[in-house]
Design a protein around this motif. Structure first.
Motif, PDB file in Angstrom:
ATOM      1  N   MET A  41       0.830  -1.175   0.000  1.00  0.00           N
ATOM      2  CA  MET A  41       0.000   0.000   0.000  1.00  0.00           C
ATOM      3  C   MET A  41       0.882   1.248   0.000  1.00  0.00           C
ATOM      4  O   MET A  41       1.809   1.366   0.782  1.00  0.00           O
ATOM      5  CB  MET A  41      -0.889  -0.012   1.241  1.00  0.00           C
ATOM      6  N   VAL A  42       0.572   2.191  -0.859  1.00  0.00           N
ATOM      7  CA  VAL A  42       1.317   3.438  -0.942  1.00  0.00           C
ATOM      8  C   VAL A  42       0.538   4.514  -0.203  1.00  0.00           C
ATOM      9  O   VAL A  42      -0.653   4.684  -0.401  1.00  0.00           O
ATOM     10  CB  VAL A  42       1.521   3.851  -2.413  1.00  0.00           C
ATOM     11  N   THR A  43       1.220   5.212   0.662  1.00  0.00           N
ATOM     12  CA  THR A  43       0.597   6.308   1.412  1.00  0.00           C
ATOM     13  C   THR A  43       0.988   7.619   0.756  1.00  0.00           C
ATOM     14  O   THR A  43       2.173   7.927   0.666  1.00  0.00           O
ATOM     15  CB  THR A  43       1.072   6.296   2.874  1.00  0.00           C
ATOM     16  N   PRO A  44      -0.010   8.377   0.299  1.00  0.00           N
ATOM     17  CA  PRO A  44       0.334   9.653  -0.332  1.00  0.00           C
ATOM     18  C   PRO A  44       0.800  10.677   0.707  1.00  0.00           C
ATOM     19  O   PRO A  44       0.397  10.641   1.867  1.00  0.00           O
ATOM     20  CB  PRO A  44      -0.978  10.095  -0.978  1.00  0.00           C
ATOM     21  N   PHE A  45       1.638  11.572   0.234  1.00  0.00           N
ATOM     22  CA  PHE A  45       2.206  12.598   1.097  1.00  0.00           C
ATOM     23  C   PHE A  45       1.805  13.984   0.611  1.00  0.00           C
ATOM     24  O   PHE A  45       1.527  14.184  -0.556  1.00  0.00           O
ATOM     25  CB  PHE A  45       3.738  12.513   1.111  1.00  0.00           C
ATOM     26  N   ILE A  46       1.814  14.918   1.530  1.00  0.00           N
ATOM     27  CA  ILE A  46       1.619  16.328   1.225  1.00  0.00           C
ATOM     28  C   ILE A  46       2.959  17.001   1.471  1.00  0.00           C
ATOM     29  O   ILE A  46       3.543  16.850   2.546  1.00  0.00           O
ATOM     30  CB  ILE A  46       0.560  16.963   2.167  1.00  0.00           C
ATOM     31  N   ARG A  47       3.446  17.730   0.482  1.00  0.00           N
ATOM     32  CA  ARG A  47       4.679  18.487   0.666  1.00  0.00           C
ATOM     33  C   ARG A  47       4.311  19.944   0.920  1.00  0.00           C
ATOM     34  O   ARG A  47       3.490  20.516   0.211  1.00  0.00           O
ATOM     35  CB  ARG A  47       5.573  18.390  -0.568  1.00  0.00           C
ATOM     36  N   TYR A  48       4.910  20.525   1.917  1.00  0.00           N
ATOM     37  CA  TYR A  48       4.637  21.929   2.244  1.00  0.00           C
ATOM     38  C   TYR A  48       4.843  22.825   1.027  1.00  0.00           C
ATOM     39  O   TYR A  48       4.101  23.771   0.815  1.00  0.00           O
ATOM     40  CB  TYR A  48       5.558  22.396   3.360  1.00  0.00           C
ATOM     41  N   GLU A  49       5.839  22.535   0.232  1.00  0.00           N
ATOM     42  CA  GLU A  49       6.147  23.382  -0.921  1.00  0.00           C
ATOM     43  C   GLU A  49       5.039  23.361  -1.972  1.00  0.00           C
ATOM     44  O   GLU A  49       4.994  24.239  -2.834  1.00  0.00           O
ATOM     45  CB  GLU A  49       7.479  22.988  -1.547  1.00  0.00           C
ATOM     46  N   ARG A  63       9.221  18.865   6.454  1.00  0.00           N
ATOM     47  CA  ARG A  63       8.258  19.674   5.713  1.00  0.00           C
ATOM     48  C   ARG A  63       7.377  18.838   4.784  1.00  0.00           C
ATOM     49  O   ARG A  63       7.121  19.189   3.646  1.00  0.00           O
ATOM     50  CB  ARG A  63       8.937  20.813   4.979  1.00  0.00           C
ATOM     51  N   ALA A  64       6.943  17.709   5.329  1.00  0.00           N
ATOM     52  CA  ALA A  64       6.016  16.836   4.614  1.00  0.00           C
ATOM     53  C   ALA A  64       5.088  16.186   5.630  1.00  0.00           C
ATOM     54  O   ALA A  64       5.357  16.207   6.827  1.00  0.00           O
ATOM     55  CB  ALA A  64       6.764  15.754   3.841  1.00  0.00           C
ATOM     56  N   ALA A  65       3.988  15.652   5.136  1.00  0.00           N
ATOM     57  CA  ALA A  65       3.022  15.010   6.023  1.00  0.00           C
ATOM     58  C   ALA A  65       2.274  13.928   5.268  1.00  0.00           C
ATOM     59  O   ALA A  65       2.249  13.916   4.036  1.00  0.00           O
ATOM     60  CB  ALA A  65       2.023  16.044   6.540  1.00  0.00           C
ATOM     61  N   TYR A  66       1.668  13.054   6.033  1.00  0.00           N
ATOM     62  CA  TYR A  66       0.777  12.082   5.422  1.00  0.00           C
ATOM     63  C   TYR A  66      -0.488  12.797   4.979  1.00  0.00           C
ATOM     64  O   TYR A  66      -0.979  13.710   5.656  1.00  0.00           O
ATOM     65  CB  TYR A  66       0.438  10.973   6.406  1.00  0.00           C
ATOM     66  N   ALA A  67      -1.024  12.406   3.843  1.00  0.00           N
ATOM     67  CA  ALA A  67      -2.219  13.059   3.300  1.00  0.00           C
ATOM     68  C   ALA A  67      -3.383  12.998   4.279  1.00  0.00           C
ATOM     69  O   ALA A  67      -4.144  13.961   4.402  1.00  0.00           O
ATOM     70  CB  ALA A  67      -2.602  12.425   1.965  1.00  0.00           C
TER      71      ALA A  67
END
Length: 61
Positions: free
Chosen positions: A1-9, A34-38
């Motif tokens: 399973m791939v977990t999408p990430f949110i990048r601050y940039e 500077r990233a997070a799990y979606a």
């Protein structure tokens, strides 16, 4: 399973700053700098962030 990430940039500057304040004040996991799990970002948006950031979050809902 791939977990999408949110990048601050990838976020507008004001929303990224609000999210960072929220993320640092909760148990949200920072997988990278500077990233997070979606799903953490989705929780942040659904709850409106911190009270002082509610206006910023509301602009992007």
């Amino acid at each position: 399973m791939v977990t999408p990430f949110i990048r601050y940039e990838d976020l507008p500057d004001d929303l990224a700053a609000a999210f960072e304040r929220w993320q640092n004040g909760t148990a949200a996991t920072m997988p990278y700098r500077r990233a997070a799990y979606a799903y953490d970002f989705e929780i942040f948006m659904s709850r409106g962030g911190r009270s002082e950031d509610a206006e910023i979050v509301a602009r992007y809902r």
